[in-house]
Scaffold this motif. Structure first.
Motif, PDB file in Angstrom:
ATOM      1  N   GLU A   1      12.620   3.743   2.687  1.00  0.00           N
ATOM      2  CA  GLU A   1      12.548   4.333   3.716  1.00  0.00           C
ATOM      3  C   GLU A   1      10.369   4.689   3.489  1.00  0.00           C
ATOM      4  O   GLU A   1       9.711   5.274   4.275  1.00  0.00           O
ATOM      5  N   MET A   2      10.507   4.155   2.660  1.00  0.00           N
ATOM      6  CA  MET A   2       8.633   4.210   2.564  1.00  0.00           C
ATOM      7  C   MET A   2       7.829   3.184   2.934  1.00  0.00           C
ATOM      8  O   MET A   2       6.296   3.075   3.178  1.00  0.00           O
TER       9      MET A   2
ATOM     10  N   SER B   1       8.078  -2.269  -5.785  1.00  0.00           N
ATOM     11  CA  SER B   1       7.158  -2.192  -7.283  1.00  0.00           C
ATOM     12  C   SER B   1       8.197  -2.572  -8.209  1.00  0.00           C
ATOM     13  O   SER B   1       9.810  -2.536  -8.333  1.00  0.00           O
ATOM     14  N   LEU B   2       7.599  -2.947  -9.008  1.00  0.00           N
ATOM     15  CA  LEU B   2       7.803  -3.447 -10.679  1.00  0.00           C
ATOM     16  C   LEU B   2       8.021  -2.332 -11.415  1.00  0.00           C
ATOM     17  O   LEU B   2       7.401  -2.447 -11.873  1.00  0.00           O
ATOM     18  N   MET B   3       9.421  -1.611 -11.774  1.00  0.00           N
ATOM     19  CA  MET B   3       9.622  -1.199 -12.670  1.00  0.00           C
ATOM     20  C   MET B   3      10.148  -2.204 -13.986  1.00  0.00           C
ATOM     21  O   MET B   3      11.425  -2.012 -14.165  1.00  0.00           O
ATOM     22  N   GLY B   4       8.854  -1.759 -14.932  1.00  0.00           N
ATOM     23  CA  GLY B   4       9.799  -2.725 -16.134  1.00  0.00           C
ATOM     24  C   GLY B   4       9.792  -4.722 -16.024  1.00  0.00           C
ATOM     25  O   GLY B   4       9.172  -5.034 -15.402  1.00  0.00           O
TER      26      GLY B   4
ATOM     27  N   VAL C   1      12.504  -4.415 -13.131  1.00  0.00           N
ATOM     28  CA  VAL C   1      13.737  -4.794 -12.630  1.00  0.00           C
ATOM     29  C   VAL C   1      12.689  -4.122 -10.994  1.00  0.00           C
ATOM     30  O   VAL C   1      11.523  -3.777 -10.810  1.00  0.00           O
TER      31      VAL C   1
ATOM     32  N   MET D   1      12.273  -3.201  -7.940  1.00  0.00           N
ATOM     33  CA  MET D   1      12.368  -2.429  -6.834  1.00  0.00           C
ATOM     34  C   MET D   1      12.537  -1.956  -5.675  1.00  0.00           C
ATOM     35  O   MET D   1      11.033  -2.102  -5.139  1.00  0.00           O
TER      36      MET D   1
ATOM     37  N   PHE E   1      12.441   0.813  -2.363  1.00  0.00           N
ATOM     38  CA  PHE E   1      12.425   2.128  -1.941  1.00  0.00           C
ATOM     39  C   PHE E   1      12.358   1.804   0.089  1.00  0.00           C
ATOM     40  O   PHE E   1      10.936   1.431   0.875  1.00  0.00           O
TER      41      PHE E   1
ATOM     42  N   GLN F   1       0.850  -1.512  -0.134  1.00  0.00           N
ATOM     43  CA  GLN F   1      -0.015   0.262   0.202  1.00  0.00           C
ATOM     44  C   GLN F   1       1.351   0.949  -0.172  1.00  0.00           C
ATOM     45  O   GLN F   1       0.311   1.957  -0.439  1.00  0.00           O
ATOM     46  N   PHE F   2       1.914   1.040  -0.581  1.00  0.00           N
ATOM     47  CA  PHE F   2       2.858   2.330   0.529  1.00  0.00           C
ATOM     48  C   PHE F   2       4.151   2.100  -0.747  1.00  0.00           C
ATOM     49  O   PHE F   2       4.919   3.572  -0.515  1.00  0.00           O
ATOM     50  N   LYS F   3       3.340   1.419  -2.029  1.00  0.00           N
ATOM     51  CA  LYS F   3       4.713   1.835  -2.640  1.00  0.00           C
ATOM     52  C   LYS F   3       6.358   1.552  -2.115  1.00  0.00           C
ATOM     53  O   LYS F   3       7.234   2.387  -3.211  1.00  0.00           O
TER      54      LYS F   3
ATOM     55  N   HIS G   1       6.724   0.290   5.936  1.00  0.00           N
ATOM     56  CA  HIS G   1       5.697   0.380   7.114  1.00  0.00           C
ATOM     57  C   HIS G   1       6.876  -0.971   7.875  1.00  0.00           C
ATOM     58  O   HIS G   1       6.086  -1.798   9.253  1.00  0.00           O
TER      59      HIS G   1
END
Lengths: 122, 297
Positions: B94-95, B83-86, B88, B90, B92, B78-80, B97
């Motif tokens: 610090e996002m 995330s699948l970028m193409g 890859v 990824m 993050f 829920q906080f991204k 929880h």
């Protein structure tokens, strides 16, 4: 030629380029050869407390576009777009979607090597 | 009994009340500063620190050789934070929880854990009171995960009872506001004290706090600080909502000077000491009567 994603305020080639990437109203995915396009509504990110840029980058990656033309891109969105191999043209929010694409076709768009907006917590 | 001292508006006097109440509260009692973004109770209690530990949170780490790029983790988050970028995947950090959902849902077992440092938990003693606080790492944006670690330490401290007859009371210095950190600080308490001031800002934020905390069904009382300033809105609201005003601390230069020196106001005069002894009595009555009525602990 590769498809181009452009942030837009409305679903039209003559709409203004939305200066925001993560929280843009929507994206036009444009075929620069035929100028045919499809519209992706990005309204859902506008209610996200955080992660809008990441969500938007994900949408562009899924759309198959390899080039993005927009106004401002934040750090996480930039990282995501770069990872997906998408080239980013920034500071193009002074005109319409059509004008941004024409500028790109004329070779007048420089691709960015870093984001031009800082994150909210920095 | 756990007493949470909260406010809504910041700077109304939570720490003033917490430190003064601790000074007149009989042992065994634990002073807990849960305002982890800006802890300041220690400035008044000047505790002797006897221990500390670093608090960490589990976040995901991907093994790219196992990841099939299915994207299920990113759809769940829920906080991204993932995330699948193409092609890859990824992360993050610090996002995140720290819910662990991505690790649980991964069909390939490609996600394992690593840690993000949240901050530090510190404990010790000050006079008759035991002392406990959390301090968020500079740059960290999420308080509740650190507050959970502070509360785990509290449970350890509660378990070490010196006298079997008496369980320890806890006085909690809560963060301001009405969002997750404030809710987290008051949710385990038996009584909530709302410290406010009779100004438009104090009134507005006290109303928000009262509305936010009411659904928890805990007994609440109000302490008016800087009484004599502002207008009657706070008093009218308390009368209407049947909120007891348990103490009024006068708007007085002497009190401000005592606070600014880092001293405890209940120790600055007999009058102030009596005010807080009487407040302590009222808190016990409020908690006691609620217990007998509703059987709440």
């Amino acid at each position: 030629m590769d498809k181009i994603a452009v942030t837009c305020e409305e679903n039209s080639l003559d709409a203004q380029v939305d200066p925001r990437f993560g929280r843009a109203a929507g994206f036009l995915i444009v075929d620069p050869d035929t100028m045919e396009f499809e519209y992706i509504n990005n309204g859902s990110t506008q209610v996200m407390a955080q992660g809008a840029g990441i969500q938007a980058a994900e949408s562009i990656a899924k759309s198959g576009a390899k080039i993005l033309l927009t106004g401002n891109v934040g750090p996480k969105a930039f990282q995501g777009l770069e990872a997906a191999g998408i080239k980013i043209g920034q500071n193009l929010d002074s005109g319409t979607v059509r004008q941004a694409i024409e500028k790109f076709k004329a070779g007048d768009v420089d691709f960015a090597s870093s984001h031009n907006k800082t994150g909210h917590w920095k | 009994m756990k007493i949470a001292i909260a406010s809504g508006k910041g700077g109304t006097g939570k720490t003033t009340v917490a430190s003064s109440l601790l000074s007149v509260w009989e042992a065994p009692v634990i002073a807990m500063d849960l305002d982890v973004e800006e802890p300041n109770l220690h400035l008044f209690l000047k505790p002797t620190i006897t221990g500390k530990r670093t608090a960490n949170m589990e976040i995901p780490k991907v093994d790219d050789t196992l990841c099939s790029k299915c994207g299920k983790c990113g759809e769940l988050c829920q906080f991204k934070a993932i995330s699948l970028m193409g092609e890859v995947l990824m992360i993050f950090p610090e996002m995140c929880h720290g819910c662990g959902g991505c690790i649980a849902i991964c069909p390939e077992g490609a996600l394992t854990t690593e840690f993000r440092e949240l901050g530090e938990v510190t404990w010790g003693h000050s006079g008759r009171a035991e002392f406990l606080m959390g301090r968020l790492r500079v740059g960290e944006a999420m308080s509740p995960p650190l507050m959970r670690v502070v509360k785990e330490k509290l449970e350890e401290m509660m378990d070490t009872v010196s006298n079997d007859e008496i369980s320890k009371d806890v006085i909690i210095d809560a963060p301001p506001g009405v969002s997750c950190p404030a809710i987290n600080a008051v949710m385990d308490s038996d009584v909530i004290l709302l410290v406010t001031e009779p100004t438009p800002f104090g009134f507005y934020d006290m109303k928000l706090a009262h509305e936010a905390f009411s659904p928890m069904g805990k007994p609440m009382g109000v302490i008016v600080n800087r009484a004599g300033l502002g207008n009657n809105d706070v008093y009218d609201y308390c009368a209407e909502k049947k909120l007891e005003i348990m103490a009024e601390i006068p708007y007085d230069r002497q009190i401000a000077e005592t606070y600014a020196r880092g001293s405890i106001i209940s120790e600055s005069s007999d009058e102030m000491k009596q005010l807080f002894i009487s407040l302590a009595e009222k808190i016990k009555q409020t908690a006691g009567s609620k217990k007998s009525q509703g059987g709440m602990s």
